[in-house]
Design a protein around this motif. Structure first.
Motif, PDB file in Angstrom:
ATOM      1  N   ARG A  31      10.650 -33.519 -59.737  1.00 21.32           N
ATOM      2  CA  ARG A  31      11.667 -32.496 -59.530  1.00 21.32           C
ATOM      3  C   ARG A  31      13.026 -33.028 -59.984  1.00 21.32           C
ATOM      4  NH1 ARG A  31      13.890 -31.143 -53.482  1.00 21.32           N
ATOM      5  NH2 ARG A  31      15.973 -30.519 -54.161  1.00 21.32           N
ATOM      6  N   TYR A  33      17.089 -33.545 -59.549  1.00 20.67           N
ATOM      7  CA  TYR A  33      18.028 -33.704 -58.437  1.00 20.67           C
ATOM      8  C   TYR A  33      19.458 -33.746 -58.964  1.00 20.67           C
ATOM      9  CZ  TYR A  33      13.832 -34.875 -55.837  1.00 20.67           C
ATOM     10  OH  TYR A  33      12.579 -34.826 -55.262  1.00 20.67           O
ATOM     11  N   GLN A 235       6.973 -39.875 -52.876  1.00 24.44           N
ATOM     12  CA  GLN A 235       6.219 -38.843 -53.568  1.00 24.44           C
ATOM     13  C   GLN A 235       5.423 -39.450 -54.719  1.00 24.44           C
ATOM     14  OE1 GLN A 235       9.186 -36.000 -54.800  1.00 24.44           O
ATOM     15  NE2 GLN A 235      10.071 -35.846 -52.748  1.00 24.44           N
ATOM     16  N   ALA A 266      17.295 -34.952 -51.508  1.00 20.01           N
ATOM     17  CA  ALA A 266      16.440 -33.759 -51.499  1.00 20.01           C
ATOM     18  C   ALA A 266      17.230 -32.522 -51.117  1.00 20.01           C
ATOM     19  CB  ALA A 266      15.273 -33.959 -50.536  1.00 20.01           C
ATOM     20  N   ASN A 360      19.112 -31.814 -62.706  1.00 16.99           N
ATOM     21  CA  ASN A 360      19.969 -30.876 -61.975  1.00 16.99           C
ATOM     22  C   ASN A 360      21.313 -31.493 -61.576  1.00 16.99           C
ATOM     23  OD1 ASN A 360      18.118 -28.816 -62.192  1.00 16.99           O
ATOM     24  ND2 ASN A 360      17.165 -29.235 -60.203  1.00 16.99           N
TER      25      ASN A 360
END
Length: 474
Positions: A31, A33, A235, A266, A360
């Motif tokens: 993902r 971040y 993870q 997160a 991100n």
């Protein structure tokens, strides 16, 4: 409602399943971040150290710091397409010979290769290396990689740092560790080694918090680590997403990698990424999650907005031939010198992972500063026999810091101007007390000095011709 033993067992099993479910789940893609890629750093041990140097040199535009534990200089194995006959010849001999046992090849060879690759655009401009924070380590009981090899890595970086930036480098060579990543004493953890050991899992207990020292040398003073229950999550992710167009087997990479994400990260707060590279025989297939869980990175990451990426290799007995799951620092994947460049197969995979984690990131605005602020939290996080590693909290708007030093009772003198909130002092006397102060320079104006930090250098290790049996010392 059933309340007998069976119910209790069912509840207990459910709790266990829930507790492990984040790791039991199938690996997924990483993902993104809120982590600026330009705040990223990398460290590694042994083959991971060689790869950290390669990656940090190839991508010096985004890597602000490098930790080199029992490793050597860029392109040490000198692998080139002309060196391979049926996939095996000089590079592996150089790698396991002079690049481990020493003395390494001439330093000018490595510098010329880096300069040439930068000139061709295959790696970032070598001028970027001037701003990198570099930590190097060689244990006096290391029986695998000889001291001259890590000395050559230090000389490689000193060449590019230049006289004005030598304080960006700190070299610890006075700890009695074997070939290992070094941790504090952890008697509650099974399977870690004594300080002088040179065997798996290559994690030695020397009362030395190496992960914390590496991270603080790169980023400056950090919050104390979380030694209790971590608040973040570990993870698993699918590394095949990042090895494309190749599959992981073709690159001697594991199918699964790991990443530790603190809760703050997160939740979207601004964070940074550190890449931690294991050494040979330290992958999850060989030692499980000991490198991932027991080396100390996660405890520091949990309280300091740091995401830790743990890419994984895998052993391979065929093509590519890599039976000990080492990182590719002698071109076992494609038998060309591209393995030390941006197009190197494993470097590309790691960079793709880093790109995913930083996807991100929010825009960073330079903070306004005032010259009337003194740096805080000044501390000496490590000393060698001839050096000291000093860190502090950054001052908003400061581009440069002025470091002052004094002996035990003498006057202070300015010794260096340095960018970034850490300084590797050198040329000190063994077993001597020193004091330091730091002032921030904002808009050309020098502010007030910090409080003092005091420390004593270590004793110079006694000569020892049999690493692994040398005195451990302090």
């Amino acid at each position: 409602m059933r309340t007998g033993p069976l119910c209790c067992i069912t509840v207990a099993l459910t709790a266990v399943i829930m507790a492990i479910s984040p790791l039991a789940a199938e690996p997924v893609a990483l993902r993104g971040y809120n982590a600026a890629i330009g705040e990223s750093s990398i460290s590694g041990i042994s083959s991971g150290a060689f790869m950290a140097v390669q990656f940090g040199t190839a991508w010096s535009s985004v890597i602000k710091g490098v930790g080199v534990i029992a490793g050597g200089p860029y392109w040490c194995a000198k692998a080139d397409a002309d060196d391979f006959i049926n996939g095996f010849t000089l590079p592996i001999m150089t790698a396991t010979g002079s690049c481990m046992k020493g003395p390494p090849p001439d330093l000018n060879i490595f510098i010329a290769k880096a300069d040439a690759k930068a000139a061709s655009g295959d790696i970032d401009p070598v001028q970027n290396l001037r701003r990198q924070k570099v930590y190097l380590f060689h244990g006096t009981n290391d029986a695998v990689v000889a001291r001259p090899v890590t000395d050559a890595a230090a000389d490689f970086y000193r060449h590019y740092l230049g006289d004005g930036n030598l304080g960006n480098l700190y070299y610890q060579s006075a700890v009695g560790a074997g070939h290992s990543l070094v941790v504090e004493q952890k008697p509650q953890i099974n399977g870690l080694n004594g300080c002088a050991d040179n065997q798996g899992p290559f994690i030695d207990q020397c009362g030395y918090d190496q992960a914390g020292i590496v991270l603080q040398h790169i980023y400056g003073a950090l919050n104390p680590p979380n030694r209790g229950q971590l608040t973040g999550t570990m993870q698993r992710f699918d590394q095949s997403v990042y090895s494309k167009p190749d599959d992981t087997n073709a690159l001697s990479l594991g199918d699964t990698g790991f990443v530790y994400v603190p809760k703050d990260c997160a939740d979207g707060q601004a964070c940074r990424v550190h890449i931690a590279l294991h050494g040979c025989k330290q992958d999850a297939g060989d030692i499980g999650r000991k490198f991932i869980d027991d080396t100390g990175y996660n405890s520091w990451a949990d309280t300091n907005h740091l995401i830790v990426l743990y890419p994984q290799t895998a052993s391979s007995s065929f093509a590519p031939f890599n039976p000990q799951a080492c990182w590719d620092w002698w071109s076992y994947v494609n038998h060309e010198d591209s393995y030390v460049t941006k197009s190197g197969a494993q470097i590309k995979a790691i960079k793709a992972m880093l790109d995913a984690l930083t996807a991100n990131a929010a825009a960073i605005t330079a903070p306004a500063g005032s010259p009337d602020q003194a740096p805080t939290a000044l501390a000496v996080v490590d000393t060698s026999d001839t050096g000291a590693d000093i860190v502090w909290n950054p001052v908003k708007g400061a581009t440069v810091y002025r470091v002052w030093r004094a002996d035990a009772d003498g006057p202070f003198a300015a010794i260096s101007d340095i960018a970034g909130p850490s300084f590797g002092d050198s040329g000190l006397k063994p077993r001597s007390v020193y004091r330091w102060r730091v002032a921030a320079i904002v808009n050309g104006a020098e502010g007030p000095v910090s409080i003092e930090a005091t420390a004593s250098t270590r004793s110079t290790p006694a000569p020892c011709d049999s690493p692994g049996t040398c005195p451990v010392g302090r």
